[in-house]
Design a protein around this motif. Structure first.
Motif, PDB file in Angstrom:
ATOM      1  N   THR A 147      23.461  -3.859  58.269  1.00  0.00           N
ATOM      2  CA  THR A 147      22.970  -4.765  59.316  1.00  0.00           C
ATOM      3  C   THR A 147      23.049  -6.203  58.830  1.00  0.00           C
ATOM      4  O   THR A 147      22.648  -6.500  57.703  1.00  0.00           O
ATOM      5  CB  THR A 147      21.508  -4.452  59.679  1.00  0.00           C
ATOM      6  N   MET A 148      23.567  -7.067  59.683  1.00  0.00           N
ATOM      7  CA  MET A 148      23.579  -8.501  59.394  1.00  0.00           C
ATOM      8  C   MET A 148      23.611  -9.232  60.738  1.00  0.00           C
ATOM      9  O   MET A 148      24.659  -9.560  61.265  1.00  0.00           O
ATOM     10  CB  MET A 148      24.781  -8.883  58.523  1.00  0.00           C
ATOM     11  N   ASP A 149      22.422  -9.466  61.269  1.00  0.00           N
ATOM     12  CA  ASP A 149      22.294 -10.037  62.613  1.00  0.00           C
ATOM     13  C   ASP A 149      21.392 -11.274  62.585  1.00  0.00           C
ATOM     14  O   ASP A 149      20.436 -11.347  61.803  1.00  0.00           O
ATOM     15  CB  ASP A 149      21.692  -9.018  63.584  1.00  0.00           C
ATOM     16  N   ARG A 150      21.694 -12.181  63.479  1.00  0.00           N
ATOM     17  CA  ARG A 150      20.882 -13.399  63.614  1.00  0.00           C
ATOM     18  C   ARG A 150      20.691 -13.659  65.103  1.00  0.00           C
ATOM     19  O   ARG A 150      21.649 -13.810  65.847  1.00  0.00           O
ATOM     20  CB  ARG A 150      21.595 -14.578  62.937  1.00  0.00           C
ATOM     21  N   THR A 151      19.430 -13.712  65.529  1.00  0.00           N
ATOM     22  CA  THR A 151      19.098 -13.914  66.936  1.00  0.00           C
ATOM     23  C   THR A 151      18.299 -15.195  67.097  1.00  0.00           C
ATOM     24  O   THR A 151      17.267 -15.372  66.439  1.00  0.00           O
ATOM     25  CB  THR A 151      18.265 -12.728  67.479  1.00  0.00           C
ATOM     26  N   VAL A 152      18.769 -16.093  67.944  1.00  0.00           N
ATOM     27  CA  VAL A 152      18.081 -17.357  68.208  1.00  0.00           C
ATOM     28  C   VAL A 152      17.600 -17.337  69.654  1.00  0.00           C
ATOM     29  O   VAL A 152      18.392 -17.178  70.583  1.00  0.00           O
ATOM     30  CB  VAL A 152      19.015 -18.564  67.980  1.00  0.00           C
ATOM     31  N   ILE A 153      16.291 -17.490  69.843  1.00  0.00           N
ATOM     32  CA  ILE A 153      15.734 -17.446  71.191  1.00  0.00           C
ATOM     33  C   ILE A 153      15.976 -18.761  71.924  1.00  0.00           C
ATOM     34  O   ILE A 153      16.221 -19.799  71.318  1.00  0.00           O
ATOM     35  CB  ILE A 153      14.228 -17.138  71.158  1.00  0.00           C
ATOM     36  N   THR A 163      16.392 -13.185  61.648  1.00  0.00           N
ATOM     37  CA  THR A 163      17.574 -12.827  60.859  1.00  0.00           C
ATOM     38  C   THR A 163      17.298 -11.471  60.237  1.00  0.00           C
ATOM     39  O   THR A 163      16.269 -11.288  59.573  1.00  0.00           O
ATOM     40  CB  THR A 163      17.852 -13.860  59.757  1.00  0.00           C
ATOM     41  N   ASP A 164      18.181 -10.508  60.455  1.00  0.00           N
ATOM     42  CA  ASP A 164      17.990  -9.144  59.959  1.00  0.00           C
ATOM     43  C   ASP A 164      19.131  -8.747  59.029  1.00  0.00           C
ATOM     44  O   ASP A 164      20.306  -8.894  59.370  1.00  0.00           O
ATOM     45  CB  ASP A 164      17.920  -8.163  61.118  1.00  0.00           C
TER      46      ASP A 164
END
Length: 270
Positions: A147-153, A163-164
């Motif tokens: 897993t390599m995720d980045r979520t910006v609201i 960031t995961d």
């Protein structure tokens, strides 16, 4: 690359052994069962025989990713090497390890060993012997970035950006292919909490109305920061290497021989 005659002969012999190892390891029934238990997230499973193997030298034998992203794998590999090099093991980085394997033509055999490690099965002893010769270590560490995720609201959304990072890790003994340690770990980094309806004073307009956070204030931590935290957690879960034997105590020097006081001189005569 040019080899001296004796090195060239050794490299050719090792390459032949590695080729044979790859063929044998791929044959049906060649691999025997190993500990195939799957750890839960943020949990490491340690073989009860870990200490008996006396592992002191470990090589990073690969840091892959589920999507095959070269940049992500490079960052992952660097974080692993930094964290594991701080342990008391003699740790061999990936570049040095893969250089030795490639020189011996052992990449096909390494691919077989890696697949067996994650599957929880041990490769054939010929493949393990070839890896031992090429790497000169006690165990191989395999890692896979899952897993390599980045979520910006959005600025008008209540909540936090994130960031995961997640990965699975396996330590394989080259003595017999036993899985000595394996873990499945994840780390989440959160940005500042955003509430567009209740903002701090600096986030209010001149009339006193709340303003949503803007720009970098909503960003979560960078990948590198979260990955370094993850790998420190992973490295900490690995049991320490065997203690070095205590140095023999230096014997105390023998006591000095007793000295006899000199006799007093005779009294002077008058």
């Amino acid at each position: 690359m040019t080899f001296a005659p004796h090195r060239a002969v050794r490299a050719a012999a090792l390459a032949a052994a590695l080729t044979l190892a790859a063929l044998v390891a791929l044959a049906p029934g060649a691999a025997r069962a190993a500990d195939s238990a799957k750890p839960k997230k943020n949990e490491a499973l340690v073989s009860p025989r870990f200490a008996a193997y006396g592992v002191a030298r470990i090589a990073l034998a690969g840091a892959t990713s589920v999507d095959g992203n070269a940049d992500s794998e490079k960052l992952f590999r660097q974080a692993i090497e930094q964290s594991f090099s701080e342990l008391k093991y003699r740790f061999q980085g990936y570049s040095y390890f893969i250089g030795a394997v490639r020189q011996a033509g052992g990449e096909p055999t390494l691919a077989v060993v890696r697949k067996a490690a994650f599957a929880g099965t041990a490769p054939d002893s010929t493949a393990l012997s070839a890896m031992r010769t090429a790497a000169a270590v006690d165990a191989l560490l395999f890692a896979n970035l899952t897993t390599m995720d980045r979520t910006v609201i959005d600025a008008d959304t209540r909540g936090q950006s994130s960031t995961d990072i997640g990965g699975e890790f396996v330590l394989l003994a080259l003595k017999d292919g036993a899985v000595l340690w394996r873990g499945n770990f994840a780390e989440r980094g959160l940005g500042a909490y955003n509430d567009p309806n209740v903002a701090d004073v600096p986030q209010r307009d001149p009339t006193g109305n709340a303003q949503a956070s803007q720009g970098s204030a909503l960003n979560p931590p960078e990948f590198r920061e979260v990955m370094e935290k993850l790998l420190k957690k992973v490295a900490k879960s690995l049991p320490p290497p065997p203690a070095a034997p205590a140095a023999a105590a230096t014997p105390a020097p023998p006591p000095a021989p007793a000295t006899t006081p000199a006799p007093a001189p005779p009294p002077a005569s008058h």
